[in-house]
Design an enzyme around this catalytic site. Structure first.
Site, PDB file in Angstrom:
ATOM      1  CE  LYS A 108       1.156  -5.460  -2.115  1.00  0.00           C
ATOM      2  NZ  LYS A 108       1.063  -6.084  -0.860  1.00  0.00           N
ATOM      3  CG  ASP A 160      -1.893  -8.586   2.364  1.00  0.00           C
ATOM      4  OD1 ASP A 160      -1.136  -7.467   2.501  1.00  0.00           O
ATOM      5  OD2 ASP A 160      -1.222  -9.531   1.828  1.00  0.00           O
TER       6      ASP A 160
END
Length: 410
Positions: free
Chosen positions: A222, A200
């Site tokens: 993200k 991530d």
């Protein structure tokens, strides 16, 4: 050149122009170290991974969204050539040679004038390991030596760890709040043994630069309100690589089960019979306030703290938070993912009884070199966020504990 070993040297790049050609996985892995070195980085690439794009959005690098052009390396001190175009790589390498710019090539190390060593860090020391000959270079062996030295320095033995047989499967690793030193020992060891890392954006990105070259890094970043890899696609990637017999690490920021959708991934793996090891991580809800000098509890001030997701506003029908009840609590309220909703949140808390003078602290990029703290009250926080241009990721702390520690730096 092949008859002589490389000459090891440490480059001092602070304030000096570094040009990176290509915005893909290689750049994503190498840029954090260049940023940490204080280099003036110019990325030349028509496209970039989400994590590299986030570095540009944060002002850590300058991104020129175009292909390489002759002259790009003229004023550079160092160049990293990592495009997917062999002709562009060859042309850029030739330009670097003409201008006497040290140049690393990701596609053909033998044609480069510099090599990137396997590096690690321990107690203020950087360990860099290079093979002595161009022919027969073995990056895995080099990385293993690096790992042995780093591990030895950390435990005081300087002895390489015993060989561990890697078991195919998935390790769901909480990477902590951002500082690479705050990942758990177990998490770091599993990361070092991985074949595939699915990372991530909020994970400790500096650790990716320490991975051996053969490790596949999949960007599952993200970016808030930007492009992202759908959760289903992440689940499928975990399953696909584990079924191929690989050791997979899912590297997440903070703790996997604190607003991290970690259980969704565990459930998806369980449905197809893939073993999953969960390695808890240090949650930003506690560690980031602590790094900014704010205790979430303090004797005589707060006997409880509540962690809330602020990704939807209080008046949003999707919200599962009982905001009126939270307003009646006297302890600490910690809000994650709530920067753009803090105005509505503050209004709701005040409307249901919380004093408008309640102290508020926003800690942006907590535990990293870019950490900053902005203070306000419930009455002023919305305007303060706009005036100070506070950006996510930021942890918001509401309550009297904000004023307990030393005065924040001006």
């Amino acid at each position: 050149m092949a008859e002589h070993p490389a000459y090891p040297v440490g480059l001092r790049l602070s304030g000096r122009r570094v040009v990176v050609l290509g915005g893909g996985q290689v750049a994503q892995r190498r840029l954090p170290a260049l940023i940490a070195a204080g280099a003036d980085i110019v990325l030349v690439s028509p496209e970039a991974t989400p994590s590299v794009e986030a570095m540009a959005d944060a002002g850590e690098i300058t991104w020129e969204r175009r292909p390489y052009a002759d002259g790009d390396l003229a004023a550079a001190w160092y160049a990293l050539i990592a495009t997917s175009d062999p002709e562009a790589n060859t042309a850029a390498s030739a330009e670097a040679e003409r201008h006497r710019v040290w140049c690393v090539r990701s596609d053909d190390a033998d044609l480069a004038t510099a090599w990137t060593p396997a590096t690690g860090h321990s107690e203020g020391v950087t360990i860099a390991v290079l093979t002595t000959e161009a022919k027969g270079r073995d990056p895995r062996h080099t990385a293993a030596i690096r790992d042995a030295v780093v591990e030895g320095l950390r435990d005081g033995t300087l002895v390489a760890p015993h060989h561990r047989t890697r078991t195919p499967g998935v390790a769901l690793v909480g990477g902590g709040p951002g500082d690479p030193d705050l990942i758990t020992v177990r998490g770091r060891r599993l990361l070092a043994e991985a074949d595939v890392v699915i990372a991530d954006r909020l994970g400790p990105r500096d650790l990716l630069a320490e991975l051996p070259p053969h490790v596949e890094v999949i960007d599952a970043a993200k970016i808030p309100y930007g492009r992202y890899m759908a959760q289903e696609a992440i689940n499928n990637a975990l399953i696909e690589h584990a079924k191929q017999g690989k050791s997979v690490v899912r590297l997440k920021g903070g703790d996997p089960f604190v607003f991290g959708r970690g259980m969704e991934e565990v459930q998806a793996l369980a449905e197809v019979g893939i073993p999953c090891t969960v390695v808890p991580g240090i949650s930003s809800s506690i560690s980031v306030p602590g790094a900014a000098g704010i205790p979430v509890t303090h004797r005589g001030v707060a006997h409880e703290f509540t962690v809330v997701s602020g990704h939807v506003a209080p008046d949003d029908e999707r919200s599962l938070v009982d905001w009126p009840s939270l307003a009646k609590l006297t302890g600490t309220l910690v809000i994650l993912m709530g920067v753009d909703k803090i105005g509505k949140i503050a209004e709701t808390l005040v409307a249901h009884g919380r004093s408008p003078e309640t102290p508020v602290a926003l800690v942006q990029e907590g535990t990293t070199a870019a950490q900053r703290r902005v203070d306000a009250t419930l009455a002023t926080v919305a305007e303060t966020v706009r005036a100070e241009d506070v950006k996510p990721p930021a942890v918001i702390v509401i309550g009297e504990v904000v004023n307990v520690g030393p005065e924040p730096a001006a």
